[in-house]
Motif scaffolding. Structure first.
Motif, PDB file in Angstrom:
ATOM      1  N   PRO A  70       0.792  -1.228   0.000  1.00 44.08           N
ATOM      2  CA  PRO A  70       0.000   0.000   0.000  1.00 44.08           C
ATOM      3  C   PRO A  70       0.826   1.279   0.000  1.00 44.08           C
ATOM      4  N   GLY A  71       2.116   1.194   0.255  1.00 43.28           N
ATOM      5  CA  GLY A  71       2.954   2.383   0.329  1.00 43.28           C
ATOM      6  C   GLY A  71       2.805   3.084   1.668  1.00 43.28           C
ATOM      7  N   MET A  72       3.536   4.176   1.825  1.00 44.72           N
ATOM      8  CA  MET A  72       3.522   4.931   3.079  1.00 44.72           C
ATOM      9  C   MET A  72       3.221   6.397   2.793  1.00 44.72           C
ATOM     10  N   GLU A  73       2.540   7.011   3.728  1.00 38.33           N
ATOM     11  CA  GLU A  73       2.347   8.447   3.655  1.00 38.33           C
ATOM     12  C   GLU A  73       3.678   9.125   3.931  1.00 38.33           C
ATOM     13  N   GLU A  74       3.854  10.336   3.452  1.00 43.96           N
ATOM     14  CA  GLU A  74       5.113  11.057   3.610  1.00 43.96           C
ATOM     15  C   GLU A  74       5.494  11.238   5.083  1.00 43.96           C
ATOM     16  N   GLU A  75       4.514  11.494   5.948  1.00 43.44           N
ATOM     17  CA  GLU A  75       4.804  11.686   7.378  1.00 43.44           C
ATOM     18  C   GLU A  75       5.411  10.424   7.987  1.00 43.44           C
ATOM     19  N   VAL A  76       4.942   9.263   7.551  1.00 46.70           N
ATOM     20  CA  VAL A  76       5.481   7.984   8.035  1.00 46.70           C
ATOM     21  C   VAL A  76       6.860   7.756   7.439  1.00 46.70           C
ATOM     22  N   ARG A  77       6.988   7.972   6.133  1.00 50.24           N
ATOM     23  CA  ARG A  77       8.270   7.753   5.452  1.00 50.24           C
ATOM     24  C   ARG A  77       9.385   8.583   6.081  1.00 50.24           C
ATOM     25  N   LYS A  78       9.102   9.806   6.465  1.00 49.57           N
ATOM     26  CA  LYS A  78      10.114  10.675   7.061  1.00 49.57           C
ATOM     27  C   LYS A  78      10.603  10.166   8.411  1.00 49.57           C
ATOM     28  N   ARG A  79       9.790   9.392   9.111  1.00 50.54           N
ATOM     29  CA  ARG A  79      10.143   8.939  10.461  1.00 50.54           C
ATOM     30  C   ARG A  79      10.527   7.465  10.530  1.00 50.54           C
ATOM     31  N   ILE A  80      10.525   6.768   9.415  1.00 48.46           N
ATOM     32  CA  ILE A  80      10.618   5.312   9.396  1.00 48.46           C
ATOM     33  C   ILE A  80      11.887   4.760  10.068  1.00 48.46           C
ATOM     34  N   PHE A  81      12.979   5.531  10.094  1.00 47.49           N
ATOM     35  CA  PHE A  81      14.228   5.050  10.697  1.00 47.49           C
ATOM     36  C   PHE A  81      14.417   5.529  12.133  1.00 47.49           C
ATOM     37  N   GLU A  82      13.442   6.227  12.704  1.00 45.43           N
ATOM     38  CA  GLU A  82      13.537   6.703  14.088  1.00 45.43           C
ATOM     39  C   GLU A  82      13.349   5.538  15.059  1.00 45.43           C
ATOM     40  N   PRO A  83      14.186   5.477  16.114  1.00 44.01           N
ATOM     41  CA  PRO A  83      13.996   4.427  17.124  1.00 44.01           C
ATOM     42  C   PRO A  83      12.613   4.541  17.770  1.00 44.01           C
ATOM     43  N   PHE A  84      11.977   3.417  17.965  1.00 52.00           N
ATOM     44  CA  PHE A  84      10.682   3.266  18.628  1.00 52.00           C
ATOM     45  C   PHE A  84       9.506   3.815  17.827  1.00 52.00           C
ATOM     46  N   GLU A  94      13.336  -2.298  14.604  1.00 51.35           N
ATOM     47  CA  GLU A  94      13.936  -3.088  13.535  1.00 51.35           C
ATOM     48  C   GLU A  94      14.631  -2.226  12.484  1.00 51.35           C
ATOM     49  N   LEU A  95      13.920  -1.274  11.907  1.00 53.20           N
ATOM     50  CA  LEU A  95      14.520  -0.443  10.862  1.00 53.20           C
ATOM     51  C   LEU A  95      15.571   0.509  11.408  1.00 53.20           C
ATOM     52  N   SER A  96      15.373   1.016  12.629  1.00 57.24           N
ATOM     53  CA  SER A  96      16.373   1.934  13.182  1.00 57.24           C
ATOM     54  C   SER A  96      17.680   1.202  13.488  1.00 57.24           C
ATOM     55  N   VAL A  97      17.600  -0.025  13.986  1.00 56.07           N
ATOM     56  CA  VAL A  97      18.808  -0.815  14.245  1.00 56.07           C
ATOM     57  C   VAL A  97      19.504  -1.161  12.933  1.00 56.07           C
ATOM     58  N   SER A  98      18.733  -1.581  11.933  1.00 55.97           N
ATOM     59  CA  SER A  98      19.314  -1.882  10.622  1.00 55.97           C
ATOM     60  C   SER A  98      20.000  -0.655  10.045  1.00 55.97           C
ATOM     61  N   TYR A  99      19.344   0.479  10.134  1.00 58.66           N
ATOM     62  CA  TYR A  99      19.889   1.739   9.616  1.00 58.66           C
ATOM     63  C   TYR A  99      21.222   2.062  10.292  1.00 58.66           C
ATOM     64  N   MET A 100      21.268   1.967  11.611  1.00 62.67           N
ATOM     65  CA  MET A 100      22.493   2.294  12.352  1.00 62.67           C
ATOM     66  C   MET A 100      23.628   1.325  12.020  1.00 62.67           C
ATOM     67  N   ILE A 101      23.336   0.056  11.864  1.00 61.45           N
ATOM     68  CA  ILE A 101      24.369  -0.917  11.506  1.00 61.45           C
ATOM     69  C   ILE A 101      24.927  -0.614  10.119  1.00 61.45           C
ATOM     70  N   ILE A 102      24.049  -0.351   9.159  1.00 59.76           N
ATOM     71  CA  ILE A 102      24.487  -0.064   7.787  1.00 59.76           C
ATOM     72  C   ILE A 102      25.295   1.228   7.734  1.00 59.76           C
ATOM     73  N   ILE A 103      24.843   2.270   8.408  1.00 58.98           N
ATOM     74  CA  ILE A 103      25.505   3.575   8.384  1.00 58.98           C
ATOM     75  C   ILE A 103      26.801   3.551   9.202  1.00 58.98           C
ATOM     76  N   ASN A 104      26.706   3.152  10.463  1.00 54.14           N
ATOM     77  CA  ASN A 104      27.849   3.249  11.377  1.00 54.14           C
ATOM     78  C   ASN A 104      28.867   2.122  11.219  1.00 54.14           C
ATOM     79  N   ASN A 105      28.406   0.897  11.126  1.00 50.93           N
ATOM     80  CA  ASN A 105      29.331  -0.233  11.091  1.00 50.93           C
ATOM     81  C   ASN A 105      29.903  -0.500   9.706  1.00 50.93           C
TER      82      ASN A 105
END
Length: 99
Positions: free
Chosen positions: A32-46, A59-70
């Protein structure tokens, strides 16, 4: 996506593109896709759109941090209501073998 009723069968497509010094992984769905407000926050913890008790929003915030930082890569999301969502992960490729 699994909770949404839609005319077409649910589909996930994965592409792996081997670039010069980078590998790009594209994961795309026809959900169904995501609204812009959701998409903008999708990588925020919690942050979660699931009902209380059905998701931690990590899940997405941990994945994001591993990909970016590690791995010094990037992770992006594109989405449009009614047209699905695409996550793009880009990772540097180290061609030297390390012992």
């Amino acid at each position: 996506m699994a909770e949404e009723n839609q005319k077409d069968p649910h589909q996930i497509t994965i592409h792996l593109i081997n670039g010069r010094n980078m590998a790009r992984i594209e994961i795309e769905d026809n959900g169904p896709g995501m609204e812009e407000e959701v998409r903008k926050r999708i990588f925020e913890p919690f942050f979660t759109t699931k009902p209380k008790g059905q998701g931690t929003g990590l899940e997405l915030s941990v994945s994001y941090m591993i990909i970016i930082n590690n791995h010094k890569g990037s992770m992006e999301v594109e989405s449009e209501i009614g047209k699905g969502t695409k996550f793009t992960i880009t990772l540097p490729m180290d061609r030297e073998l390390k012992s």
